[in-house]
Design a protein around this motif. Structure first.
Motif, PDB file in Angstrom:
ATOM      1  N   TYR A 291      21.560  51.808  57.024  1.00 52.82           N
ATOM      2  CA  TYR A 291      22.492  50.710  56.779  1.00 52.82           C
ATOM      3  C   TYR A 291      23.304  51.074  55.556  1.00 52.82           C
ATOM      4  O   TYR A 291      22.746  51.335  54.483  1.00 52.82           O
ATOM      5  CB  TYR A 291      21.714  49.413  56.551  1.00 52.82           C
ATOM      6  N   PHE A 292      24.602  51.110  55.729  1.00 52.21           N
ATOM      7  CA  PHE A 292      25.492  51.532  54.659  1.00 52.21           C
ATOM      8  C   PHE A 292      26.383  50.375  54.248  1.00 52.21           C
ATOM      9  O   PHE A 292      27.053  49.765  55.089  1.00 52.21           O
ATOM     10  CB  PHE A 292      26.348  52.718  55.125  1.00 52.21           C
ATOM     11  N   ILE A 293      26.393  50.067  52.959  1.00 51.82           N
ATOM     12  CA  ILE A 293      27.250  49.006  52.434  1.00 51.82           C
ATOM     13  C   ILE A 293      28.293  49.654  51.539  1.00 51.82           C
ATOM     14  O   ILE A 293      27.954  50.139  50.451  1.00 51.82           O
ATOM     15  CB  ILE A 293      26.442  47.981  51.615  1.00 51.82           C
ATOM     16  N   PRO A 294      29.532  49.711  51.981  1.00 49.95           N
ATOM     17  CA  PRO A 294      30.523  50.379  51.151  1.00 49.95           C
ATOM     18  C   PRO A 294      30.829  49.583  49.892  1.00 49.95           C
ATOM     19  O   PRO A 294      30.836  48.349  49.914  1.00 49.95           O
ATOM     20  CB  PRO A 294      31.761  50.464  52.054  1.00 49.95           C
ATOM     21  N   GLY A 295      31.041  50.284  48.794  1.00 43.56           N
ATOM     22  CA  GLY A 295      31.391  49.647  47.533  1.00 43.56           C
ATOM     23  C   GLY A 295      32.763  50.094  47.076  1.00 43.56           C
ATOM     24  O   GLY A 295      33.485  50.766  47.813  1.00 43.56           O
ATOM     25  N   GLU A 296      33.121  49.731  45.839  1.00 39.84           N
ATOM     26  CA  GLU A 296      34.422  50.141  45.314  1.00 39.84           C
ATOM     27  C   GLU A 296      34.511  51.652  45.200  1.00 39.84           C
ATOM     28  O   GLU A 296      35.584  52.238  45.293  1.00 39.84           O
ATOM     29  CB  GLU A 296      34.646  49.504  43.936  1.00 39.84           C
ATOM     30  N   SER A 297      33.379  52.285  44.969  1.00 37.53           N
ATOM     31  CA  SER A 297      33.339  53.735  44.796  1.00 37.53           C
ATOM     32  C   SER A 297      32.571  54.358  45.947  1.00 37.53           C
ATOM     33  O   SER A 297      31.734  53.717  46.581  1.00 37.53           O
ATOM     34  CB  SER A 297      32.648  54.046  43.463  1.00 37.53           C
ATOM     35  N   SER A 298      32.848  55.626  46.210  1.00 37.75           N
ATOM     36  CA  SER A 298      32.069  56.328  47.238  1.00 37.75           C
ATOM     37  C   SER A 298      30.732  56.802  46.682  1.00 37.75           C
ATOM     38  O   SER A 298      29.890  57.300  47.426  1.00 37.75           O
ATOM     39  CB  SER A 298      32.870  57.507  47.787  1.00 37.75           C
TER      40      SER A 298
ATOM     41  N   THR B  94      30.210  42.172  46.508  1.00 35.20           N
ATOM     42  CA  THR B  94      31.033  43.368  46.333  1.00 35.20           C
ATOM     43  C   THR B  94      30.507  44.106  45.115  1.00 35.20           C
ATOM     44  O   THR B  94      30.310  43.492  44.066  1.00 35.20           O
ATOM     45  CB  THR B  94      32.501  43.001  46.087  1.00 35.20           C
ATOM     46  N   SER B  95      30.275  45.385  45.270  1.00 35.61           N
ATOM     47  CA  SER B  95      29.679  46.137  44.179  1.00 35.61           C
ATOM     48  C   SER B  95      30.527  47.356  43.852  1.00 35.61           C
ATOM     49  O   SER B  95      31.338  47.803  44.655  1.00 35.61           O
ATOM     50  CB  SER B  95      28.270  46.605  44.564  1.00 35.61           C
ATOM     51  N   ARG B  96      30.319  47.885  42.666  1.00 31.96           N
ATOM     52  CA  ARG B  96      30.947  49.142  42.284  1.00 31.96           C
ATOM     53  C   ARG B  96      30.429  50.257  43.183  1.00 31.96           C
ATOM     54  O   ARG B  96      31.197  51.031  43.729  1.00 31.96           O
ATOM     55  CB  ARG B  96      30.589  49.439  40.821  1.00 31.96           C
TER      56      ARG B  96
ATOM     57  N   LEU C 241      22.179  48.996  37.048  1.00 26.63           N
ATOM     58  CA  LEU C 241      22.815  50.246  37.477  1.00 26.63           C
ATOM     59  C   LEU C 241      24.281  49.999  37.811  1.00 26.63           C
ATOM     60  O   LEU C 241      25.172  50.741  37.405  1.00 26.63           O
ATOM     61  CB  LEU C 241      22.062  50.745  38.715  1.00 26.63           C
ATOM     62  N   ASN C 242      24.509  48.934  38.535  1.00 28.44           N
ATOM     63  CA  ASN C 242      25.870  48.643  39.008  1.00 28.44           C
ATOM     64  C   ASN C 242      26.809  48.263  37.871  1.00 28.44           C
ATOM     65  O   ASN C 242      28.014  48.503  37.946  1.00 28.44           O
ATOM     66  CB  ASN C 242      25.811  47.493  40.026  1.00 28.44           C
ATOM     67  N   ASN C 243      26.239  47.686  36.826  1.00 22.22           N
ATOM     68  CA  ASN C 243      27.065  47.220  35.714  1.00 22.22           C
ATOM     69  C   ASN C 243      27.018  48.143  34.505  1.00 22.22           C
ATOM     70  O   ASN C 243      27.603  47.850  33.478  1.00 22.22           O
ATOM     71  CB  ASN C 243      26.613  45.817  35.288  1.00 22.22           C
ATOM     72  N   ASN C 244      26.321  49.233  34.656  1.00 21.25           N
ATOM     73  CA  ASN C 244      26.124  50.122  33.508  1.00 21.25           C
ATOM     74  C   ASN C 244      27.304  51.077  33.355  1.00 21.25           C
ATOM     75  O   ASN C 244      27.181  52.292  33.485  1.00 21.25           O
ATOM     76  CB  ASN C 244      24.818  50.896  33.683  1.00 21.25           C
ATOM     77  N   GLU C 245      28.450  50.494  33.029  1.00 22.43           N
ATOM     78  CA  GLU C 245      29.664  51.300  32.951  1.00 22.43           C
ATOM     79  C   GLU C 245      29.921  51.775  31.530  1.00 22.43           C
ATOM     80  O   GLU C 245      29.300  51.321  30.573  1.00 22.43           O
ATOM     81  CB  GLU C 245      30.840  50.475  33.471  1.00 22.43           C
TER      82      GLU C 245
END
Lengths: 443, 443, 443
Positions: free
Chosen positions: B180-187, B223-225, B362-366
């Motif tokens: 199951y693949f959930i596309p995000g803003e980044s590949s 929606t995630s990075r 992880l997703n917000n660790n920019e």
């Protein structure tokens, strides 16, 4: 088993592969044979020492002429001594070189004269804190003469006239050293160096000489990855001389050990190389850590033995120093008490084994490459995956195989794998051998 | 709140944003639904499992034909089983597959024959140390058959003739897995992987499957990075298959977690990736350290679950493994006691939250850049500097703003800033949001 | 001895080379002279302060006009104050600026009006937890007015009409700061910075000002390797102003110290630079570690004094902060109790010495090269090798010489050598001087 070469020895079986009792007695015998000789940094005592070693191994004798410049130093005059004594006014020899070569300050210039007790005392050296022992003193680079004696004898000297005689010579000649090179599969070398310039001192000097000799003898009967270079040299001036005259060879030296003070009952001491984290430092730490004996690992400091020269900043070689009790840390150091009672066969044999283990691991500490780096290979179809589980040994072997596969990426030596996995070097080496045999690993 | 997406969730409010009671019951219900199925590394049990998961998320089912080569391995024959039993001489079923699918050694070849007790015993497996439990055994890569039963029952077997029947098939077919693949803003991808090949075992297998499914369900609504890739695969052969057939996608995987053993009452255990100091390792350590629960972080070792393959040297992905009690550390492991009593709703929910927190951070660790890096910007004129001091929270917020400004130099992620400052990730993230809104920070 | 220059001072003799009693009294006298002035971030109080400092050192006074843009900030209006009071209904001055300049909120706009107690209270500030002390408050960037008074006095205010008067001006003018540059052999600079914007507060402000002044006075009489730049600036806006107007000079600053809170009895505190492991951080740690006094070394955080600006990411200078009790850690902080009793001469003198020691080591912490890097040079023939052994000092000197030779490879400063050898910096420096004199070392 010896004939199979170092690479095929299982370290765990090492104690069994040697006849430890024989080794211990042979080492002690060699120390005993060398004990009476009056060695110095030059002269016939050094040459006779090398002759005795040649009964065990075909080492080469090198002679470097007095006056040769070696870096900032100059080869000194050669010193030899035939006899020396102090006679009292009755003509009785009260101090006699033939009883102990420590009685004469090493490198004393010739002297034959009569003098008062007061004058004599300026040339006498004792150890008040150990009144029965004779101290060991030298005067290599300042021409003088003197006698060493026990403090008890010193206290009994009468106020009379004495005759002193040192029948020595200090003349242009040679600095002598011994060298033995065992070629290996690679031109990369392991250096084993020991100072050989002390007279009748067993721990500080003869223990290292004997162990180096027997390690050389053993390695000469095997085939190894590394080449080995053994040096029996006078302290300081000897290593300086070798380094100055062999600069082109220095780059081949990848690892090295200075051996000394290896016959007493003290715990093992490893002094790290100046670089502090080289392969020999790791290997020595690993062997001592796993030896189930007390030990100490100390940092490099620019004093001690010839590691001072090998680790000088212009060379900075990966050379450590293996000892039991370090120089200066035992009261017998540089006294007549560092004798044949102070060193014992079993301690020499233990030291031989520790040194051998270090060289064994060093020689086998290779880097392999997993030929199937993407996912695990299927071990089951090759019969090297346990089928029904099993006892602890086979589990360890299984884990060893998985660790070697996982870490054989070109960045990890077998010792790295052993340390990261917590599995013994032998099991890791064994796993690598199995994987090599199944073409799953390459060098 | 779920609809706002991961990025807008305040971690401190996380427990409130989920209805924990609902989550815990849903997770437990899914485990219960999956429990009766007889899964294996191939076959219909796996397919039926994926069908149940599809009631929650639209995962894709992949079928890989028997014989396909995947690196050093080959997709095995497909195994299916309809029934199995042992009848005694009176024709009474004393061991019945319909009572527990653990009774049959997984991947047993078909058999139907009569044999003596002595012959039968060669095919029986028990756990003497837990005489009431049925062990779980497999024989994937060696064709054989067998039954598992409680040791107590084993001891009561009479010396009579038995009829054994295993109505299984082992034939060319497919290896099945779910993706199951959930596309995000980044590949860039985060991989979540769980083995799905064990039959009626709850902690080891179903707990991870259920949590992965609900994490996927949750993330699909946001929606995630990052993009997220979920895999429900047979252990070992499944990850090898996916990696072999999807090598081009592997480089997109920046972080990953293997999920398993997440339903028991034990403390959390995080097994680091082989690289040991990657972002997922830091994030997992941070979440566990701040979770106010007991936990353990262990080093990578090349055994366990599919992290073995993801972390093989040819891939060396940043994939760790999140567990509560690790495999092999609890007596119920691989026995019939790993059942619906051994896992509990609240433990599943806690595990879900820990996993979610890790993904949130992880997703917000920019990494941000201070747009005024020379000296501090004047916060006062923007109304974001405290004017009259205040309570502890506003001081922390103030410090968070100063820390984010000071360390947003391109070298520090928000987690780095949280750890260096000692301020929680949420306050740091909040400060970054404020500074972004005031145009003092850029990505 | 002062005239010989920093480089020739033996740190061990440092306490003897200064007349500590004189220094302590001079420092305390300067603090006392500065105490009555009503400083602020701009205005005549700052100018008068610099005039007093000019009696000790010829510092330059810089005036930066109101409205000048300095990075994200703007130079504010200049504030001056002549008088301020609160009179009760009987016309009695119950709060009088001439008694304590802390009575007026710093940067208060002019006001002269009558108001009720209720209205007045909106402009009054006290410290209920220390009812006898007057708090120190400012309102630099928000125009307002207010009075500070003891809580005990506040509690006794009657419900009557009051007359408040603040005879201040807030008008276009200048921001004033002092700068003193001592050129050295190199254009590399050491920055010494202290905030000079607080009114009658001794520890927080005057102690640092006084020590910086006397360090500058001392260094101006010597020749040093480094150049030194001293700044007496208003906190925050002052360092921002200097950095903005002197960006071309910033690259010359190699090391720096912010000095503050150095007159109380607390232990020394060194706050590291943002980079955390720079030479000034190592030197400060070395001096404190070897000072035989209690101390604390704390990590950088983006709050405190002007190190916030020097260590902002766009500059990231190697600037630490030396304090005794840090700001906010002592109850007297920012109150009338931070007075001439709270700081004492001997603490000021100790701080002066610590600061001086840090600058001494920094200045002498050079890297040398062994001119004979291959093996040891023959020290004996140069008379710098002990001939007959000796007492502990000469052994240490001997070891210091061997260490300097061994580590002078271009990678180690003298402090590195001192720390690795465990020998004091002075003995190491002394050994380097001896080796330089014998042409065995070069810079």
């Amino acid at each position: 088993m010896v004939a199979d070469g170092l690479q095929n020895i299982n370290l765990l079986d090492l104690k069994n592969s040697f006849n430890l009792k024989d080794i211990s007695l042979e080492l002690y015998q060699l120390v005993s044979d060398l004990y009476p000789l009056c060695r110095s940094i030059t002269g016939d005592g050094f040459r006779e020492t090398l002759k005795i070693l040649q009964q065990h191994i075909p080492l080469s004798v090198h002679e470097v002429p007095t006056g040769t410049e070696v870096f900032d130093w100059t080869i000194p005059k050669e010193w030899n001594i035939k006899d020396a004594y102090i006679k009292n006014s009755q003509g009785k020899k009260i101090v006699d070189f033939t009883n102990s070569n420590l009685h004469v300050v090493n490198y004393s210039i010739p002297v034959h004269q009569k003098l008062s007790l007061q004058e004599l005392k300026l040339h006498l050296f004792t150890l008040p804190e150990h009144p029965d022992w004779i101290p060991y003193r030298t005067s290599y680079y300042k021409e003088s003469w003197g006698f060493c004696l026990s403090h008890n004898q010193y206290l009994q000297l009468n106020d009379e006239e004495y005759e002193v005689c040192i029948d020595s010579s200090l003349e242009p000649g040679y600095l002598t050293y011994g060298e033995y090179f065992i070629p290996g599969e690679s031109s990369d070398e392991v250096l084993i160096s020991c100072h050989t310039c002390h007279p009748s001192l067993c721990n500080d000097n003869l223990s290292g000489i004997a162990i180096a000799t027997f390690i050389a003898k053993y390695l000469s009967q095997t085939t190894s990855r590394y080449s080995y270079r053994f040096l029996w040299i006078p302290g300081t001036i000897g290593s300086i001389t070798w380094l100055a005259l062999n600069e082109a060879k220095v780059n081949n030296i990848k690892h090295g050990l200075v051996l000394t003070c290896l016959g007493d009952s003290g715990k093992f001491t490893y002094k790290k190389s100046r670089k502090a984290n080289t392969e020999i430092d790791k290997v020595a730490a690993y062997v001592l850590t796993n030896s189930k004996q007390d030990y100490e690992i100390i940092d490099f400091f620019p004093y001690g033995y010839d590691e001072r020269q090998y680790c000088s900043p212009g060379f900075n070689l990966a050379v450590g120093c293996l000892m039991r009790s370090p120089h200066g840390s035992f009261p017998e150091y540089h006294t007549s008490a560092d004798d044949l009672n102070f060193v014992q066969p079993q301690y020499l044999a233990e030291s031989f084994l520790q040194c051998h283990s270090m060289l064994y691991i060093l020689n086998n500490n290779e880097i392999y490459y997993n030929k199937n780096p993407k996912c695990e290979p299927q071990l089951g179809k090759r019969g090297i995956y346990r089928v029904t589980g099993g006892h602890k040994d086979s589990e360890l072997n299984q884990m060893a195989i998985l660790w070697v596969l996982n870490l054989s990426d070109g960045d990890h030596t077998l010792l790295d794998i052993a340390q990261r996995s917590g599995i013994s070097f032998d099991l890791i080496k064994n796993a690598a051998d199995i994987l090599l045999a199944h073409d799953l690993l390459k060098k």
